[in-house]
Design a protein around this motif. Structure first.
Motif, PDB file in Angstrom:
ATOM      1  N   PHE A 105     -32.957 -10.427 -43.565  1.00 31.88           N
ATOM      2  CA  PHE A 105     -31.444 -10.282 -43.396  1.00 31.88           C
ATOM      3  C   PHE A 105     -30.533 -11.176 -44.316  1.00 31.88           C
ATOM      4  O   PHE A 105     -29.454 -10.751 -44.767  1.00 31.88           O
ATOM      5  N   GLY A 106     -30.974 -12.116 -44.972  1.00 25.14           N
ATOM      6  CA  GLY A 106     -30.568 -12.762 -46.120  1.00 25.14           C
ATOM      7  C   GLY A 106     -30.239 -11.814 -47.398  1.00 25.14           C
ATOM      8  O   GLY A 106     -29.214 -11.859 -47.967  1.00 25.14           O
ATOM      9  N   ALA A 107     -31.174 -11.048 -47.669  1.00 25.67           N
ATOM     10  CA  ALA A 107     -31.137 -10.204 -48.677  1.00 25.67           C
ATOM     11  C   ALA A 107     -30.211  -9.023 -48.402  1.00 25.67           C
ATOM     12  O   ALA A 107     -29.276  -8.946 -49.453  1.00 25.67           O
ATOM     13  N   SER A 108     -30.080  -8.472 -47.308  1.00 22.68           N
ATOM     14  CA  SER A 108     -29.195  -7.396 -47.120  1.00 22.68           C
ATOM     15  C   SER A 108     -27.807  -7.739 -46.740  1.00 22.68           C
ATOM     16  O   SER A 108     -26.732  -7.200 -47.349  1.00 22.68           O
ATOM     17  N   VAL A 155     -40.832 -11.322 -28.066  1.00 17.83           N
ATOM     18  CA  VAL A 155     -40.987 -12.514 -28.604  1.00 17.83           C
ATOM     19  C   VAL A 155     -41.184 -12.500 -30.032  1.00 17.83           C
ATOM     20  O   VAL A 155     -40.367 -13.243 -30.960  1.00 17.83           O
ATOM     21  N   VAL A 156     -41.775 -11.616 -30.620  1.00 14.01           N
ATOM     22  CA  VAL A 156     -41.867 -11.313 -32.068  1.00 14.01           C
ATOM     23  C   VAL A 156     -40.379 -10.813 -32.684  1.00 14.01           C
ATOM     24  O   VAL A 156     -39.728 -11.541 -33.681  1.00 14.01           O
ATOM     25  N   ALA A 157     -39.770  -9.956 -31.754  1.00 15.92           N
ATOM     26  CA  ALA A 157     -38.372  -9.558 -32.456  1.00 15.92           C
ATOM     27  C   ALA A 157     -37.416 -10.685 -32.207  1.00 15.92           C
ATOM     28  O   ALA A 157     -36.487 -10.914 -33.006  1.00 15.92           O
ATOM     29  N   PHE A 158     -37.525 -11.518 -31.154  1.00 16.65           N
ATOM     30  CA  PHE A 158     -36.668 -12.682 -30.831  1.00 16.65           C
ATOM     31  C   PHE A 158     -36.896 -13.794 -32.103  1.00 16.65           C
ATOM     32  O   PHE A 158     -35.798 -14.136 -32.736  1.00 16.65           O
ATOM     33  N   PHE A 159     -38.011 -14.092 -32.556  1.00 17.48           N
ATOM     34  CA  PHE A 159     -38.264 -14.969 -33.722  1.00 17.48           C
ATOM     35  C   PHE A 159     -37.867 -14.076 -35.059  1.00 17.48           C
ATOM     36  O   PHE A 159     -37.250 -14.916 -36.109  1.00 17.48           O
ATOM     37  N   ARG A 160     -37.987 -13.140 -35.111  1.00 23.23           N
ATOM     38  CA  ARG A 160     -37.541 -12.446 -36.354  1.00 23.23           C
ATOM     39  C   ARG A 160     -36.053 -12.609 -36.276  1.00 23.23           C
ATOM     40  O   ARG A 160     -35.428 -12.643 -37.518  1.00 23.23           O
ATOM     41  N   SER A 161     -35.534 -12.119 -35.200  1.00 23.26           N
ATOM     42  CA  SER A 161     -33.902 -12.262 -35.342  1.00 23.26           C
ATOM     43  C   SER A 161     -33.519 -13.728 -35.548  1.00 23.26           C
ATOM     44  O   SER A 161     -32.393 -14.083 -36.001  1.00 23.26           O
ATOM     45  N   LEU A 162     -34.143 -14.661 -34.950  1.00 25.53           N
ATOM     46  CA  LEU A 162     -33.757 -15.873 -35.013  1.00 25.53           C
ATOM     47  C   LEU A 162     -33.796 -16.561 -36.680  1.00 25.53           C
ATOM     48  O   LEU A 162     -33.221 -17.085 -37.130  1.00 25.53           O
ATOM     49  N   GLY A 163     -34.960 -16.179 -36.998  1.00 27.33           N
ATOM     50  CA  GLY A 163     -35.126 -16.384 -38.692  1.00 27.33           C
ATOM     51  C   GLY A 163     -34.074 -15.676 -39.455  1.00 27.33           C
ATOM     52  O   GLY A 163     -33.393 -16.346 -40.264  1.00 27.33           O
ATOM     53  N   GLY A 164     -33.566 -14.456 -38.977  1.00 21.64           N
ATOM     54  CA  GLY A 164     -32.451 -13.813 -39.638  1.00 21.64           C
ATOM     55  C   GLY A 164     -31.151 -14.616 -39.579  1.00 21.64           C
ATOM     56  O   GLY A 164     -30.368 -14.872 -40.435  1.00 21.64           O
ATOM     57  N   ILE A 191     -31.012 -17.819 -38.525  1.00 20.25           N
ATOM     58  CA  ILE A 191     -30.734 -19.065 -39.367  1.00 20.25           C
ATOM     59  C   ILE A 191     -30.689 -19.013 -40.995  1.00 20.25           C
ATOM     60  O   ILE A 191     -30.173 -19.565 -41.645  1.00 20.25           O
ATOM     61  N   GLY A 192     -31.401 -17.878 -41.408  1.00 24.88           N
ATOM     62  CA  GLY A 192     -31.431 -17.459 -42.795  1.00 24.88           C
ATOM     63  C   GLY A 192     -30.115 -17.048 -43.518  1.00 24.88           C
ATOM     64  O   GLY A 192     -29.610 -17.453 -44.222  1.00 24.88           O
ATOM     65  N   VAL A 193     -29.284 -16.335 -42.509  1.00 24.19           N
ATOM     66  CA  VAL A 193     -27.908 -16.043 -43.007  1.00 24.19           C
ATOM     67  C   VAL A 193     -27.118 -17.424 -42.952  1.00 24.19           C
ATOM     68  O   VAL A 193     -26.148 -17.475 -43.873  1.00 24.19           O
ATOM     69  N   ALA A 195     -33.839 -19.853 -52.731  1.00 20.50           N
ATOM     70  CA  ALA A 195     -34.273 -20.494 -51.563  1.00 20.50           C
ATOM     71  C   ALA A 195     -35.038 -19.851 -50.750  1.00 20.50           C
ATOM     72  O   ALA A 195     -35.687 -20.342 -49.634  1.00 20.50           O
ATOM     73  N   ALA A 196     -34.947 -18.339 -50.760  1.00 18.41           N
ATOM     74  CA  ALA A 196     -35.731 -17.491 -49.644  1.00 18.41           C
ATOM     75  C   ALA A 196     -37.020 -17.383 -49.964  1.00 18.41           C
ATOM     76  O   ALA A 196     -37.855 -17.071 -49.210  1.00 18.41           O
ATOM     77  N   ALA A 197     -37.464 -17.607 -51.586  1.00 17.64           N
ATOM     78  CA  ALA A 197     -38.622 -17.353 -52.010  1.00 17.64           C
ATOM     79  C   ALA A 197     -39.832 -18.068 -51.119  1.00 17.64           C
ATOM     80  O   ALA A 197     -40.972 -17.534 -50.579  1.00 17.64           O
ATOM     81  N   PRO A 198     -39.712 -19.492 -50.968  1.00 19.38           N
ATOM     82  CA  PRO A 198     -40.528 -20.067 -50.009  1.00 19.38           C
ATOM     83  C   PRO A 198     -40.895 -19.743 -48.442  1.00 19.38           C
ATOM     84  O   PRO A 198     -41.901 -19.771 -48.266  1.00 19.38           O
ATOM     85  N   PHE A 199     -39.813 -19.117 -47.885  1.00 12.82           N
ATOM     86  CA  PHE A 199     -40.176 -18.263 -46.636  1.00 12.82           C
ATOM     87  C   PHE A 199     -41.137 -17.237 -46.732  1.00 12.82           C
ATOM     88  O   PHE A 199     -42.040 -17.010 -45.887  1.00 12.82           O
TER      89      PHE A 199
END
Length: 539
Positions: free
Chosen positions: A294-297, A410-419, A421-423, A486-490
């Motif tokens: 999400f950060g990239a896009s 659960v997987v979709a939830f945490f992927r969206s959560l990561g997105g 947080i990332g954005v 900053a996104a590379a460590p993720f």
């Protein structure tokens, strides 16, 4: 042994390849609408925020609000999918999405737009969770890689088409940016009609128990954390009483959420799932992939329009290498996984490419040659295509049919959560970096800085004098490079997580994963030479 496993396997839907494609047509169309809604505004956002007199914070929250709503509601939709009609739920999600889209197009301020984007996110959360759940209920894990490739291809087409459509709409005087929200409505209505005609699944009827307390506490904890990240350093200092209140409050809400989930009879995020090593590691990797994806896009469109002075339409065209990489890798890898039943090597390779792509994008500047940028974007696209859907597939392969909804969501939830947080985090980093770079650039010209920080209005570089325009373009270009770095460590975290996932060959049926163990043991006991009868989906 066969009698013992029959009830478990009876949950599978016996469909051939053509029937599956017919049933998936409406579902994939619905997913296309959800993807289109998020990507169609990516290149239009700089123009939208400028016309609504918003700043970097508003830019970030127009995206974050949708991701947050998607994150908060995905487990609810997933839980409902285990309890009631999946077809009814996906139609309801589409209806909510259409309503949110129409209202977003009518917005008169950034505040109204953000609120309407929340409603869009609720519908998108349903489409995101239910697409994976419905596919899993129809298709055995071994065959699912093939159809996940189709899903990845649809996502790629939506991601390709969205920025291009959004750019053309914004650049067309007689349409305007509001049609970025209206354009998906006809597709959603068509998806509703197609789903009604083609999707036929058995309905599970039992008492519905939704863990509303758990959902509320999880949403509140995440929201408070994101509000803190977005405003800290702008509205108040990073080290301040506001920071203390928000961080401590988010932690307390998180602890309460865990306590409620442990005691709930139907928890929104079942804690028992995290006793499974594959699910836990897949969740960690999904958060990391979400941050990067999400950060990239989100910020690429801003980079092309402000740092390079491109039009919204051209910005969409310039992201094609990343989308092309995603399209090719998701489609090809999905077919290979179906043929071989092996998936871990592609998760490892994809995570490595994602990390490399982000690290290389960290060198981004306003005058970086486009051919170099294309290679870096392609690496990111290939990495996302190889990891995103296959993390869900690995998790679905470890649970029984009664937990497909919860595990997938659960997987979709945490992927969206990561997105989300990332954005939010990357947006805050970009705002602060740009402020410093502009101040330094103006000082070099002998012009005192007026404090154009993250809360300032986004600049229209085409109206600025040449020397100042160069300073602004350089500042946003350098800031974009910083957020990718900053996104590379993720990406590295995702790589480490998938390396520790134990690979289990994909099952050829939709029954309980324990069935395979029973069959293998009985086969060995019978002499080891008998072949196990294949059940489930037949082509």
């Amino acid at each position: 042994m066969s009698q013992a496993t029959a009830p478990t396997r009876a949950t599978a839907v016996d469909m051939n390849h053509r029937q599956i494609l017919e049933a998936l047509s409406g579902l994939l169309l619905g997913m296309f609408v959800a993807i289109l809604s998020s990507t169609v505004v990516s290149n239009a956002l700089p123009r939208i925020i400028t016309e609504l007199h918003g700043g970097q914070s508003a830019y970030t929250w127009v995206v974050t609000s949708t991701l947050l709503a998607t994150t908060a509601t995905t487990p609810i939709w997933g839980k409902l999918a285990d309890l009631t009609s999946k077809k009814l739920l996906v139609q309801l999600a589409l209806t909510v999405f259409v309503l949110g889209s129409v209202l977003a197009g009518l917005s008169q301020s950034t505040g109204q737009l953000i609120a309407c984007r929340v409603l869009q996110g609720v519908g998108a959360g349903g489409l995101t969770a239910l697409a994976q759940v419905i596919m899993a209920s129809m298709i055995a894990p071994r065959e699912r890689g093939r159809y996940s490739g189709y899903l990845g291809a649809v996502m790629a087409v939506g991601t390709i088409g969205g920025p291009l459509i959004g750019g053309v709409i914004v650049d067309t005087d007689w349409l305007g940016w509001r049609w970025c929200f209206y354009v998906g409505v006809p597709f959603a209505i068509l998806a509703l009609i197609v789903l009604q005609k083609t999707l036929h699944l058995p309905v599970v009827k039992r008492e519905v128990k939704i863990d509303w307390w758990g959902a509320t506490l999880i949403t509140a904890a995440v929201s408070l954390l994101l509000v803190w990240v977005s405003l800290a350093g702008d509205k108040y200092d990073w080290i301040s009483w506001q920071t203390g209140v928000m961080v401590v409050g988010a932690l307390l809400l998180g602890v309460l959420a865990v306590r409620v989930e442990n005691r709930a009879s139907e928890p929104m995020i079942p804690p028992r799932l995290f006793r499974n090593r594959t699910i836990t590691l897949a969740v960690v990797a999904s958060i990391a992939v979400g941050v990067g994806m999400f950060g990239a896009s989100v910020f690429l469109g801003q980079y092309f329009q402000i740092s390079r002075g491109e039009s919204p339409t051209m910005s969409g065209l310039m992201t094609l290498p990343m989308i092309g990489g995603l399209l090719v890798s998701s489609t090809l890898v999905g077919r290979i996984i179906t043929n071989t039943g092996r998936w871990k090597r592609y998760l490892v390779a994809g995570s490595a490419l994602l990390t490399a792509g982000f690290a290389l994008m960290g060198t981004l500047r306003y005058d970086t040659p486009y051919w170099q940028l294309s290679i870096y974007m392609a690496l990111i696209g290939i990495g996302v295509g190889m990891t995103m859907q296959n993390l869900v597939l690995a998790v679905q392969n470890t649970v029984g049919p009664h937990e497909l909804g919860a595990a997938s969501s659960v997987v979709a939830f945490f992927r969206s959560l990561g997105g989300a947080i990332g954005v939010s985090v990357l947006g805050a980093v970009l705002g602060h970096k740009v402020k410093d770079y502009i101040a330094d650039g103006l000082a070099g010209l002998g012009i005192p800085s007026a404090g154009s920080g993250s809360g300032g209005v986004l600049p229209n570089v085409h109206t600025l004098p040449a020397p100042i325009r160069t300073v602004i373009e350089s500042a946003y270009g350098h800031g974009a490079g910083d957020i990718f770095l900053a996104a590379a460590p993720f990406g590295l975290i995702a790589l480490i997580a998938v390396c520790f996932i134990k690979e289990v060959p994909l099952r050829r049926h939709n029954g309980d994963p324990l069935t395979d163990e029973v069959e293998r043991e009985s086969t060995v006991a019978a002499g080891g030479g008998a072949s196990v009868v294949r059940t489930g989906v037949q082509d």
